[in-house]
Enzyme design. Structure first.
Site, mmCIF file in Angstrom:
data_model
loop_
_atom_site.group_PDB
_atom_site.id
_atom_site.type_symbol
_atom_site.label_atom_id
_atom_site.label_comp_id
_atom_site.label_asym_id
_atom_site.label_seq_id
_atom_site.Cartn_x
_atom_site.Cartn_y
_atom_site.Cartn_z
ATOM 1 N N LYS A 77 0.856 -1.189 0.000
ATOM 2 C CA LYS A 77 0.000 0.000 0.000
ATOM 3 C C LYS A 77 0.888 1.233 0.000
ATOM 4 C CE LYS A 77 -3.894 1.708 2.846
ATOM 5 N NZ LYS A 77 -4.743 1.334 4.015
ATOM 6 N N SER A 153 -9.386 0.808 3.108
ATOM 7 C CA SER A 153 -8.606 1.681 2.244
ATOM 8 C C SER A 153 -7.472 0.963 1.525
ATOM 9 C CB SER A 153 -8.015 2.851 3.050
ATOM 10 O OG SER A 153 -7.130 2.388 4.061
ATOM 11 N N SER A 177 -9.498 -1.526 7.366
ATOM 12 C CA SER A 177 -8.974 -1.296 6.018
ATOM 13 C C SER A 177 -8.169 -2.441 5.437
ATOM 14 C CB SER A 177 -8.133 -0.016 5.993
ATOM 15 O OG SER A 177 -8.964 1.110 6.106
#
Length: 450
Positions: A77, A153, A177
């Protein structure tokens, strides 16, 4: 056939049945072929990955020892620092930031274990969201239905693993997330006990709730990655039985019929007791909601004042709302944590494992602002984390597992344990995987040669 799992890749590379360079070339080919449709990656480090693979192959040819993840590709990420790369955290504002001086601690650990970094992954701006519909870098699409969200996310991380672009990916989990995109994309996602994985070199969101996490397509890969990432190594006690119970009440309120059926199937496979309630879950969810808005707004206040137009509008509006919260609200939200921790500890003295859905439904469509819960239209962005937020609020370890539903949209179940008992999560998941109750499946419309 979808790309091989990390454990198999490492075994083949170490045994000389393939080379790390061959693995990375196939990985880069898969990314080039599929990511145009998925939009999971924000950067691909092709040259650097091939150079790392060459160095690993040279080590093996000289008979030098290599790590347990030798040659396994991974991606992160884009809020994890990568040496020499700007850590975007999904934003436009950080494009002008200085490149990271060194890798985040977890990135460095995976590299030291022989894994090879191939790129950074899309996310909701500053990790504030559950959909990965990023105004700056576009929406990440769910590999099982390109018209649906991947969740967030850490949506890019989940989509990349689900599509077989990499066998492992790092993400972060503040309110769900890791677990939400794992559940919606049909892969395994681990949010360990609060503080168990280092956040050094990870761009923050909510200091009191942030966790690092990892995605994989098998329980064995998830467990292996976790052992590599922690220090000291975690316990691996064998337990002949696991006392399990299914959480209901708040954790099933509004869930669709197929989500409840999937939860029942997992519960039945573990002989779980039913009808258990975790008192205070709704209040805990509200407290986590308030803390996220309050701390997030204060972290970004200088940029909100100076460059409001450069924020993703969906994120900016939530931060502005958080800026209006008085200190007393955050104080009350923190004050509730011990009471809720006590309630969870009480249940986890009776049971080794608790079960709950990840989200109330299968993946919504991209651009859908609302979804139906109990016959009422509610916000997608605000409600996908309803079942995950209470658990990260008190830092419990949770493993999101994909229920075995080949050919259908994925549904995930949360396997929950007491703090520090990740070994129980892996034990329960391994049993469920062995019995065919949980499994990650290759998307029907995105398949690759191994």
């Amino acid at each position: 056939m979808i790309g091989a799992d990390a454990s198999s890749i490492a075994a083949a590379v170490k045994a000389g049945r393939t080379t790390a360079q061959a693995v990375i070339r196939r990985t880069l080919d898969r990314i080039a072929a599929a990511d145009g449709a998925l939009n999971a990656f924000t950067a691909v480090f092709a040259l650097e990955a091939l150079e790392a693979a060459s160095r690993l192959d040279d080590q093996i040819s000289r008979g030098e020892p290599v790590g347990p993840l030798a040659g396994a590709p991974f991606a992160v990420k884009n809020l994890f620092d990568v040496e020499g790369v700007v850590t975007l955290a999904g934003s436009k504002i950080r494009r002008s930031a200085a490149p990271a001086a060194q890798d985040a601690s977890l990135v460095a650990r995976l590299r030291a274990a022989g894994a090879i970094l191939v790129g950074t992954l899309n996310m909701d701006e500053f990790a504030y969201g559950f959909v990965t519909e990023n105004a700056h870098y576009g929406a990440t699409r769910n590999p099982h239905d390109l018209g649906r969200i991947a969740g967030g996310s850490s949506g890019g991380s989940a989509a990349a693993v689900a599509a077989g672009l990499t066998p492992l990916a790092l993400g972060s989990d503040t309110n769900g997330s890791v677990r939400v995109p794992a559940g919606l994309c049909g892969v395994y996602g681990l949010k360990p006990t609060a503080g168990r994985l280092s956040l050094e070199g990870v761009f923050p969101f909510v200091d009191s709730l942030d966790h690092a996490g990892v995605f994989a397509r098998t329980v064995a890969d998830l467990a292996l990655a976790y052992q590599v990432l922690i220090d000291p190594p975690a316990r691996t006690e064998a337990e002949p039985t696991l006392r399990a119970a299914v959480l209901q009440g708040w954790f099933t309120q509004g869930a669709s019929t197929e989500v409840l059926a999937a939860l029942d199937a997992v519960g039945a496979a573990l002989d779980a007791d039913a009808g258990l309630e975790l008192a205070g879950a709704e209040a805990a969810r509200s407290a986590a909601f308030c803390l996220s808005a309050y701390e997030g707004a204060r972290l970004h206040m200088a940029d909100i004042r100076a460059r409001p137009q450069d924020f993703d509008p969906a994120v900016r509006d939530r931060l502005l709302a958080g800026a209006l919260l008085p200190d007393a609200v955050a104080e009350q939200a923190r004050r509730f944590q011990p009471a809720f921790q006590h309630e969870a500890a009480r249940l986890l003295q009776r049971y080794d494992i608790l079960l709950a859905p990840v989200v109330p439904c299968t993946a919504p469509r991209i651009g859908e602002a609302s979804m139906l819960i109990d016959g009422q239209e509610v916000s997608v962005r605000k409600n996908l984390g309803a079942y995950t937020q209470p658990l990260s609020y008190i830092g419990l370890p949770v493993l999101a597992a994909p229920v075995n539903r080949p050919g259908k949209l994925p549904i995930g179940v949360q396997i929950i344990a007491a703090p520090g008992r990740e070994d129980r999560l892996f034990a329960a998941a391994a049993r469920l995987e062995a019995r065919g109750v949980i499994a990650a499946h290759a998307p029907e419309d995105i398949r690759h040669d191994a």
